[in-house]
Scaffold this motif. Sequence first.
Motif, PDB file in Angstrom:
ATOM      1  N   SER A  94       0.838  -1.211   0.000  1.00 47.10           N
ATOM      2  CA  SER A  94       0.000   0.000   0.000  1.00 47.10           C
ATOM      3  C   SER A  94       0.866   1.252   0.000  1.00 47.10           C
ATOM      4  O   SER A  94       0.544   2.244  -0.675  1.00 47.10           O
ATOM      5  N   GLY A  95       1.970   1.225   0.754  1.00 45.64           N
ATOM      6  CA  GLY A  95       2.875   2.372   0.762  1.00 45.64           C
ATOM      7  C   GLY A  95       3.474   2.626  -0.607  1.00 45.64           C
ATOM      8  O   GLY A  95       3.572   3.776  -1.058  1.00 45.64           O
ATOM      9  N   ALA A  96       3.884   1.550  -1.298  1.00 43.25           N
ATOM     10  CA  ALA A  96       4.417   1.710  -2.655  1.00 43.25           C
ATOM     11  C   ALA A  96       3.358   2.235  -3.607  1.00 43.25           C
ATOM     12  O   ALA A  96       3.634   3.083  -4.472  1.00 43.25           O
ATOM     13  N   ALA A  97       2.111   1.746  -3.449  1.00 47.78           N
ATOM     14  CA  ALA A  97       1.021   2.211  -4.315  1.00 47.78           C
ATOM     15  C   ALA A  97       0.725   3.688  -4.080  1.00 47.78           C
ATOM     16  O   ALA A  97       0.445   4.436  -5.030  1.00 47.78           O
TER      17      ALA A  97
ATOM     18  N   LEU B 164       0.778   6.709  -6.677  1.00 46.74           N
ATOM     19  CA  LEU B 164      -0.382   7.587  -6.833  1.00 46.74           C
ATOM     20  C   LEU B 164       0.023   9.052  -6.725  1.00 46.74           C
ATOM     21  O   LEU B 164      -0.466   9.900  -7.485  1.00 46.74           O
ATOM     22  N   ILE B 165       0.925   9.344  -5.790  1.00 46.81           N
ATOM     23  CA  ILE B 165       1.426  10.713  -5.668  1.00 46.81           C
ATOM     24  C   ILE B 165       2.132  11.135  -6.953  1.00 46.81           C
ATOM     25  O   ILE B 165       1.957  12.258  -7.445  1.00 46.81           O
ATOM     26  N   GLY B 166       2.918  10.223  -7.522  1.00 48.21           N
ATOM     27  CA  GLY B 166       3.617  10.540  -8.760  1.00 48.21           C
ATOM     28  C   GLY B 166       2.688  10.800  -9.925  1.00 48.21           C
ATOM     29  O   GLY B 166       3.038  11.543 -10.852  1.00 48.21           O
ATOM     30  N   SER B 167       1.483  10.188  -9.905  1.00 43.28           N
ATOM     31  CA  SER B 167       0.558  10.365 -11.023  1.00 43.28           C
ATOM     32  C   SER B 167      -0.067  11.754 -11.059  1.00 43.28           C
ATOM     33  O   SER B 167      -0.444  12.228 -12.139  1.00 43.28           O
ATOM     34  N   TRP B 168      -0.175  12.420  -9.895  1.00 41.38           N
ATOM     35  CA  TRP B 168      -0.778  13.767  -9.918  1.00 41.38           C
ATOM     36  C   TRP B 168       0.230  14.870  -9.614  1.00 41.38           C
ATOM     37  O   TRP B 168      -0.047  16.049  -9.858  1.00 41.38           O
ATOM     38  N   TRP B 169       1.416  14.535  -9.112  1.00 39.48           N
ATOM     39  CA  TRP B 169       2.428  15.552  -8.817  1.00 39.48           C
ATOM     40  C   TRP B 169       3.361  15.680 -10.024  1.00 39.48           C
ATOM     41  O   TRP B 169       4.403  15.062 -10.103  1.00 39.48           O
ATOM     42  N   ASP B 170       2.944  16.507 -10.961  1.00 35.58           N
ATOM     43  CA  ASP B 170       3.720  16.666 -12.202  1.00 35.58           C
ATOM     44  C   ASP B 170       5.088  17.277 -11.950  1.00 35.58           C
ATOM     45  O   ASP B 170       6.058  16.948 -12.645  1.00 35.58           O
ATOM     46  N   ARG B 171       5.200  18.156 -10.970  1.00 33.34           N
ATOM     47  CA  ARG B 171       6.466  18.824 -10.702  1.00 33.34           C
ATOM     48  C   ARG B 171       7.480  17.898 -10.051  1.00 33.34           C
ATOM     49  O   ARG B 171       8.647  18.256  -9.905  1.00 33.34           O
ATOM     50  N   GLY B 172       7.052  16.709  -9.663  1.00 31.56           N
ATOM     51  CA  GLY B 172       7.992  15.742  -9.095  1.00 31.56           C
ATOM     52  C   GLY B 172       8.774  15.001 -10.150  1.00 31.56           C
ATOM     53  O   GLY B 172       9.798  14.377  -9.842  1.00 31.56           O
ATOM     54  N   TYR B 173       8.309  15.046 -11.397  1.00 28.33           N
ATOM     55  CA  TYR B 173       8.997  14.413 -12.530  1.00 28.33           C
ATOM     56  C   TYR B 173       9.297  12.933 -12.278  1.00 28.33           C
ATOM     57  O   TYR B 173      10.342  12.429 -12.690  1.00 28.33           O
TER      58      TYR B 173
ATOM     59  N   LEU C 239      11.153   5.981  -5.881  1.00 25.87           N
ATOM     60  CA  LEU C 239      11.261   5.703  -4.447  1.00 25.87           C
ATOM     61  C   LEU C 239      10.198   4.736  -3.951  1.00 25.87           C
ATOM     62  O   LEU C 239      10.233   4.348  -2.779  1.00 25.87           O
ATOM     63  N   ALA C 240       9.254   4.349  -4.810  1.00 23.55           N
ATOM     64  CA  ALA C 240       8.099   3.567  -4.354  1.00 23.55           C
ATOM     65  C   ALA C 240       8.525   2.242  -3.720  1.00 23.55           C
ATOM     66  O   ALA C 240       8.065   1.886  -2.629  1.00 23.55           O
TER      67      ALA C 240
END
Length: 347
Positions: free
Chosen positions: A69-72, A76-85, A91-92
């Motif tokens: 769940s932590g990896a998911a 999920l954060i990466g899918s909406w945080w565009d500025r994270g590239y 890190l998942a």
Amino acid sequence: MGLISIVIVVVLVGFLAVGVWWAVRRAVVGTHDSDISEQELSATTRNQVSSVFRGEARAAVAALILGGSGAAVMCLIGSWWDRGYGVTYALAGGVGALLGLLVYSFYPRPAWLSGNGDRIVAELSPRGPTSFARQWVFGLPLSAAIMLIFGLALTGSYSATDENGLHRVFERRALSGWALENEQVVDVQYNLSTNGPFPGWYYAIPVIICTLFLIATVYWALHRAAAEPRPSSTDLFSADTLLRSHRTMFIMSASSAALASQIAGLAAITGTVLAAAHRDPVPTVDLNTVAGTIPVEPGHTLGVILLLLSLIVAIAAVALLIRACSTIASLWSAGGQMRTEQSQPVR
């Protein structure tokens, strides 16, 4: 990239591929578990063994669920945080493994009960983090983690900055155009071209830090499991040893699966970028056709090798995850076997 660095990476990739093949083979075959079902244990003792083993299985299941769940969540954060590239994707696996190990270490379990009137026995032989599995179980994942750190240091040193000043692209001097004179190619031009996302320092530094934390957490979890006191009764020593062996195997299998998933993902991204970047157009006098491309060596071959390596390591990650699940099944089966034997009438 310098030729010497490429040769070093290729040699390390070869060793890692052989090691991964061996790890997959051992993970599929498994290890021989000692049998405790034939011991002359009382009904009460068997019931206690069943409770302890099933409690250990529940702790492992909770660790896998919360770690996954932590990896998911990181994905999920990466899918909406565009500025994270995409740094959260990198890190998942590590974050999921860290969360799972913490859950597994602190999950409440049934403790060995001291028998009424039994003598308390102290074991004098030392127990350490590597006491309950063969040395390759620890050495191979540690070597893979060190190679991951070394590889990220290489990609970071050869990375360039993008338009935002982040070290996340690969830059090389490539053929960019040419001129024609009397139906002959003249004035061939070269310019710097960039390809990304590339695991430069923007990705390398967080992943290296996460990997170091993972190594430390695995060692701490193994040390904590080995340092727990033995049962007071010597009749339970073999059951306790088997329990610690399963615990050690689960910790190493689950954490190695997460580490392998990180290596596979980063190798796939690096290989894709290198293979795409090391292709130059072929000058042609026919301006009405699209110019073909040719691979530029040795960068293109290195990219292909990394792509193949990513597939091998991804298979290893799946095999190691299966091994972790089979450890849970073994724990649950051992607990059920003890309970079944207890329920049989005593003649």
